[in-house]
Design an enzyme around this catalytic site. Structure first.
Site, PDB file in Angstrom:
ATOM      1  N   LYS A  95      -8.707  -9.963   8.221  1.00 28.09           N
ATOM      2  CA  LYS A  95      -8.240  -9.052   9.260  1.00 28.09           C
ATOM      3  C   LYS A  95      -8.572  -9.597  10.641  1.00 28.09           C
ATOM      4  O   LYS A  95      -9.706  -9.996  10.895  1.00 28.09           O
ATOM      5  CB  LYS A  95      -8.860  -7.671   9.051  1.00 28.09           C
ATOM      6  CG  LYS A  95      -8.392  -7.018   7.763  1.00 28.09           C
ATOM      7  CD  LYS A  95      -9.255  -5.851   7.364  1.00 28.09           C
ATOM      8  CE  LYS A  95      -8.823  -5.309   6.003  1.00 28.09           C
ATOM      9  NZ  LYS A  95      -9.771  -4.361   5.439  1.00 28.09           N
ATOM     10  N   GLU A 113      -4.611   6.627   9.658  1.00 30.20           N
ATOM     11  CA  GLU A 113      -4.528   7.642   8.598  1.00 30.20           C
ATOM     12  C   GLU A 113      -3.071   8.063   8.391  1.00 30.20           C
ATOM     13  O   GLU A 113      -2.418   8.591   9.305  1.00 30.20           O
ATOM     14  CB  GLU A 113      -5.395   8.883   8.869  1.00 30.20           C
ATOM     15  CG  GLU A 113      -6.872   8.607   9.003  1.00 30.20           C
ATOM     16  CD  GLU A 113      -7.522   8.135   7.702  1.00 30.20           C
ATOM     17  OE1 GLU A 113      -6.897   8.242   6.626  1.00 30.20           O
ATOM     18  OE2 GLU A 113      -8.673   7.648   7.767  1.00 30.20           O
ATOM     19  N   SER A 114      -2.586   7.873   7.179  1.00 30.47           N
ATOM     20  CA  SER A 114      -1.153   7.963   6.915  1.00 30.47           C
ATOM     21  C   SER A 114      -0.521   9.307   7.287  1.00 30.47           C
ATOM     22  O   SER A 114       0.493   9.351   7.993  1.00 30.47           O
ATOM     23  CB  SER A 114      -0.857   7.631   5.447  1.00 30.47           C
ATOM     24  OG  SER A 114      -1.394   8.601   4.559  1.00 30.47           O
ATOM     25  N   VAL A 132      -4.978  -0.163   6.514  1.00 34.48           N
ATOM     26  CA  VAL A 132      -3.600   0.187   6.881  1.00 34.48           C
ATOM     27  C   VAL A 132      -3.272   1.520   6.217  1.00 34.48           C
ATOM     28  O   VAL A 132      -3.862   1.874   5.201  1.00 34.48           O
ATOM     29  CB  VAL A 132      -2.613  -0.906   6.402  1.00 34.48           C
ATOM     30  CG1 VAL A 132      -2.815  -2.175   7.199  1.00 34.48           C
ATOM     31  CG2 VAL A 132      -2.700  -1.168   4.913  1.00 34.48           C
ATOM     32  N   CYS A 164       0.825  -1.216   0.000  1.00 35.17           N
ATOM     33  CA  CYS A 164       0.000   0.000   0.000  1.00 35.17           C
ATOM     34  C   CYS A 164       0.857   1.263   0.000  1.00 35.17           C
ATOM     35  O   CYS A 164       1.660   1.464   0.914  1.00 35.17           O
ATOM     36  CB  CYS A 164      -0.909  -0.010   1.223  1.00 35.17           C
ATOM     37  SG  CYS A 164      -1.868   1.507   1.413  1.00 35.17           S
TER      38      CYS A 164
END
Length: 256
Positions: free
Chosen positions: A64, A89-90, A77, A37
Site C-alpha cells: 500500500k 467504509e463501503s 478498500v 473485494c
C-alpha cells in the site's frame, strides 16, 4: 502456507477491466479500489448506477502506497478522495454518493423518511446476519460448521426475501439494499460448488432475486473473471485468508 502473493492477479479483468479503462481521467472523486473485494464492489456498483464521474485507482493490498495509508489509516478498500478530502467504509461511501451527488440518478435510497429508514433496517440485517453467515459457510472446515452456517445463511436470506417487493427490494427501482447484497449473491456459485449451498432452499423467491441482481449491468461491469476470483476464494475455502474479514470470522468477531 497461503497462496504466494504473485498468484493473485494485480488488477481487474474481463468486463471490470474495461470499466477501469474508462475511468482513468482525473476527476473530483478518486475511487481507491480492490478489484476482488465485495465490500469495495458496493461502491463501484453505486458509482456506475448513478453515472458519477470518478477516477479509478487500484490498491495493491500487499504494497500500500503511503498516500493511501495517509488518507485511510485502516488501509482498507474501498476509500475515496473527494475534492481533496478522504472517506472510507463501503456503506457510508454509498450514502455519501447519494448526498454529494443529488442530481445523479437513480437515487439508491428512497426520499420518503419511513421508506429510507426501512431500507436501512434491511441493510443492517444484511451486515449483521447475511454476510457473517456467508463467510462462516465459506470458511467452515468441518461438516458441522458448514451445516450450521448454511442453515443460518438460509434463514437470514429468507427473512430478507420476504421483504423484497420485486423485482428489486423496494419494487421497480434498484436501490441500496440491492447494492449491499449484490456482490455476495454474484459469488453464490462458489458456495454452491464448494459448500453444498442451494439458493432454492431459501425460498420466498430468493433464487429469482439473486438472478436479477447478478445479471444487473452495473454488477457485470464491476465483476472480474471467475478464474481470477477463484484464486482469492480458494484461500478462504481453506480458511487461510488473511483479510480483516477472514480474521474476524475466525476469531468470532464482527467483520470490520
Amino acid at each position: 502456507m497461503g497462496i504466494p502473493d504473485e498468484n493473485i492477479h494485480p488488477t481487474a479483468t474481463g468486463n471490470a477491466a474495461k470499466t477501469v479503462a474508462e475511468h482513468q481521467a482525473k476527476q473530483d472523486l478518486v475511487f481507491y479500489s480492490g478489484w476482488f473485494c465485495p465490500f469495495n464492489q458496493r461502491v463501484w456498483i453505486s458509482l456506475e448506477e448513478k453515472g458519477i464521474p470518478y477516477q479509478y485507482k487500484e490498491v495493491n493490498p500487499y504494497k500500500k502506497e503511503k498516500h493511501f495509508l495517509d488518507i485511510n489509516p485502516k488501509g482498507l478498500v474501498p476509500a475515496i478522495e473527494y475534492q481533496g478530502k478522504a472517506l472510507y467504509e463501503s456503506l457510508i461511501l454509498c450514502e455519501f454518493l447519494e448526498d454529494a451527488y443529488p442530481d445523479y440518478k437513480p437515487h439508491l435510497l428512497p426520499t420518503d423518511p419511513f421508506e429510507r429508514a426501512h431500507a436501512r433496517l434491511w441493510i443492517d440485517h444484511t451486515t449483521k446476519a447475511i454476510i457473517p453467515a456467508w463467510h462462516r459457510l465459506l470458511q467452515g472446515q468441518t461438516k458441522e460448521q458448514q451445516d450450521a452456517a448454511r442453515q443460518e445463511l438460509y434463514a437470514a436470506q429468507g427473512k430478507l426475501a420476504q421483504e423484497v417487493k420485486g423485482p428489486y427490494f423496494a419494487g421497480e427501482e434498484f436501490g441500496l439494499v440491492d447494492v449491499a447484497n449484490a456482490p455476495w449473491v454474484a459469488r453464490e456459485y462458489i458456495l454452491a460448488e464448494q459448500r453444498g449451498y442451494d439458493s432454492a432452499q431459501v425460498g420466498n423467491g430468493w433464487s429469482e432475486y439473486v438472478e436479477r441482481l447478478a445479471t444487473r449491468e452495473s454488477v457485470g461491469k464491476t465483476t472480474s473473471e471467475e478464474d481470477k476470483l477463484q484464486v482469492i476464494y480458494d484461500r478462504y475455502l481453506r480458511d487461510e485468508a488473511q483479510s480483516e474479514a477472514a480474521k474476524a470470522i475466525r476469531a468470532g468477531r464482527v467483520i470490520p
